[in-house]
Design a protein around this motif. Structure first.
Motif, PDB file in Angstrom:
ATOM      1  N   ILE A 155       5.539 -22.877  31.126  1.00 11.88           N
ATOM      2  CA  ILE A 155       4.531 -22.655  30.089  1.00 11.88           C
ATOM      3  C   ILE A 155       3.176 -22.353  30.722  1.00 11.88           C
ATOM      4  O   ILE A 155       2.453 -21.438  30.297  1.00 11.88           O
ATOM      5  CB  ILE A 155       4.430 -23.878  29.155  1.00 11.88           C
ATOM      6  CG1 ILE A 155       5.726 -24.057  28.360  1.00 11.88           C
ATOM      7  CG2 ILE A 155       3.242 -23.761  28.216  1.00 11.88           C
ATOM      8  CD1 ILE A 155       6.028 -22.947  27.385  1.00 11.88           C
ATOM      9  N   SER A 156       2.825 -23.111  31.745  1.00 11.32           N
ATOM     10  CA  SER A 156       1.537 -22.887  32.415  1.00 11.32           C
ATOM     11  C   SER A 156       1.522 -21.582  33.204  1.00 11.32           C
ATOM     12  O   SER A 156       0.450 -21.082  33.557  1.00 11.32           O
ATOM     13  CB  SER A 156       1.220 -24.061  33.342  1.00 11.32           C
ATOM     14  OG  SER A 156       2.241 -24.231  34.300  1.00 11.32           O
ATOM     15  N   ALA A 157       2.693 -21.018  33.484  1.00  9.58           N
ATOM     16  CA  ALA A 157       2.734 -19.741  34.203  1.00  9.58           C
ATOM     17  C   ALA A 157       2.238 -18.589  33.342  1.00  9.58           C
ATOM     18  O   ALA A 157       1.759 -17.580  33.884  1.00  9.58           O
ATOM     19  CB  ALA A 157       4.160 -19.461  34.679  1.00  9.58           C
ATOM     20  N   ILE A 158       2.336 -18.718  32.012  1.00 10.90           N
ATOM     21  CA  ILE A 158       1.943 -17.615  31.124  1.00 10.90           C
ATOM     22  C   ILE A 158       0.459 -17.294  31.244  1.00 10.90           C
ATOM     23  O   ILE A 158       0.079 -16.142  31.528  1.00 10.90           O
ATOM     24  CB  ILE A 158       2.347 -17.925  29.669  1.00 10.90           C
ATOM     25  CG1 ILE A 158       3.873 -18.056  29.574  1.00 10.90           C
ATOM     26  CG2 ILE A 158       1.831 -16.849  28.724  1.00 10.90           C
ATOM     27  CD1 ILE A 158       4.368 -18.510  28.214  1.00 10.90           C
ATOM     28  N   PRO A 159      -0.460 -18.272  31.028  1.00  7.38           N
ATOM     29  CA  PRO A 159      -1.886 -17.927  31.206  1.00  7.38           C
ATOM     30  C   PRO A 159      -2.226 -17.568  32.636  1.00  7.38           C
ATOM     31  O   PRO A 159      -3.139 -16.759  32.869  1.00  7.38           O
ATOM     32  CB  PRO A 159      -2.609 -19.207  30.762  1.00  7.38           C
ATOM     33  CG  PRO A 159      -1.607 -20.299  30.907  1.00  7.38           C
ATOM     34  CD  PRO A 159      -0.288 -19.674  30.596  1.00  7.38           C
ATOM     35  N   ALA A 160      -1.500 -18.135  33.608  1.00  7.36           N
ATOM     36  CA  ALA A 160      -1.765 -17.781  35.007  1.00  7.36           C
ATOM     37  C   ALA A 160      -1.419 -16.322  35.273  1.00  7.36           C
ATOM     38  O   ALA A 160      -2.163 -15.616  35.967  1.00  7.36           O
ATOM     39  CB  ALA A 160      -0.973 -18.701  35.930  1.00  7.36           C
ATOM     40  N   LEU A 161      -0.316 -15.848  34.728  1.00  9.90           N
ATOM     41  CA  LEU A 161       0.067 -14.446  34.894  1.00  9.90           C
ATOM     42  C   LEU A 161      -0.936 -13.506  34.239  1.00  9.90           C
ATOM     43  O   LEU A 161      -1.309 -12.474  34.810  1.00  9.90           O
ATOM     44  CB  LEU A 161       1.460 -14.218  34.301  1.00  9.90           C
ATOM     45  CG  LEU A 161       2.651 -14.704  35.132  1.00  9.90           C
ATOM     46  CD1 LEU A 161       3.927 -14.673  34.294  1.00  9.90           C
ATOM     47  CD2 LEU A 161       2.813 -13.849  36.377  1.00  9.90           C
TER      48      LEU A 161
END
Length: 205
Positions: A155-161
Motif C-alpha cells: 500500500i505504501s508503495a503506491i504513493p512512493a511510485l
C-alpha cells in the motif's frame, strides 16, 4: 621519374595518415571502455545498496542458513525447534549481488539520459517507500478505526511510485547527470539508516 616520385609521395602520405589515425582510434577506444566500466561500477554500487535494503525489509533471502546445525534451506525459512536462530543476511547478499550485476550491465547498454532518469526514479523510490510506510504505520496506530491495511508495504508503495515518477519526470537532465555519482554515497548511507532502524529493537533491549 616524375611518375615514380608521385607514387612514392602518395604512399608516404598514406603511411602518415595511418600512423596518425591508429593512436587516435586507440585513444578513443580506451575512454569508451573506461566510461563503460565507470557506468557499470557506479550503477552496481547504487543498485546493490538499494536491492539489499529492499530484500532485508521484505525478508527475501535467496537461502536461509542455520548456523547451529550447519544447514542451508532455499528461500526464507523460519526458526525450527532445536536448530537455533536462522541467519538471513547471507541470502540477502546472494540475491542482491547478481541483481546488481545484471542492472550494472544493462546500464552500459542504454543511453545516458535514460540511465540518469532511471537512477533518479529508483533512488527517490527507495527513499519514499520506507518513508511512506513509516507514515502509514504512524497513522494506523493513531486512528479510532481499524486501519491495519495501511501497514502493508505494498500500500505504501503506491504513493512512493507516484512521487518517484513525478520527480524523475520534472527534474532536468543536467541536474540528473550532475548528481548521478552522488547517489553512490547517498544510497548506502540511506540503506544503513533503514537497516539500523529495523534492528533498533535488538539494540534497545
Amino acid at each position: 621519374m616524375t611518375h615514380t616520385l608521385d607514387v612514392n609521395e602518395r604512399i608516404s602520405q598514406l603511411d602518415r595518415s595511418h600512423a596518425i589515425d591508429a593512436p587516435t582510434s586507440a585513444r578513443s577506444t580506451i575512454p569508451t571502455r573506461a566510461s563503460k566500466f565507470g557506468t557499470f561500477a557506479i550503477t552496481f554500487g547504487i543498485t546493490f545498496a538499494i536491492l539489499y535494503t529492499i530484500f532485508e525489509r521484505l525478508n527475501w533471502p535467496l537461502f536461509t542458513y542455520h548456523p547451529a546445525v550447519g544447514k542451508v534451506d532455499f528461500w526464507m525459512q523460519r526458526a525450527r525447534s532445536g536448530e537455533g536462530p536462522p541467519m538471513y543476511w547471507y541470502g540477502w547478499l546472494a540475491l542482491a549481488f547478481p541483481g546488481a550485476l545484471v542492472l550494472g550491465w544493462i546500464a552500459t547498454m542504454i543511453p545516458g539520459r535514460w540511465l540518469y532518469r532511471a537512477t533518479i526514479f529508483c533512488c527517490v523510490l527507495a527513499a519514499l517507500w520506507p518513508a511512506a510506510f513509516a507514515f502509514a504505520a504512524f497513522i494506523a496506530d493513531r486512528t479510532n478505526f481499524d486501519a491495519e491495511f495501511l501497514k502493508s508495504v505494498w500500500i505504501s508503495a503506491i504513493p512512493a511510485l507516484v512521487g518517484a515518477a513525478a520527480v524523475s519526470y520534472f527534474v532536468t537532465s543536467q541536474w540528473a547527470q550532475r548528481v548521478w555519482t552522488a547517489w553512490l554515497l547517498i544510497m548506502p548511507i540511506g540503506g544503513l539508516v533503514v537497516l539500523g532502524y529495523s534492528l533498533k529493537q535488538y539494540f534497545l533491549r
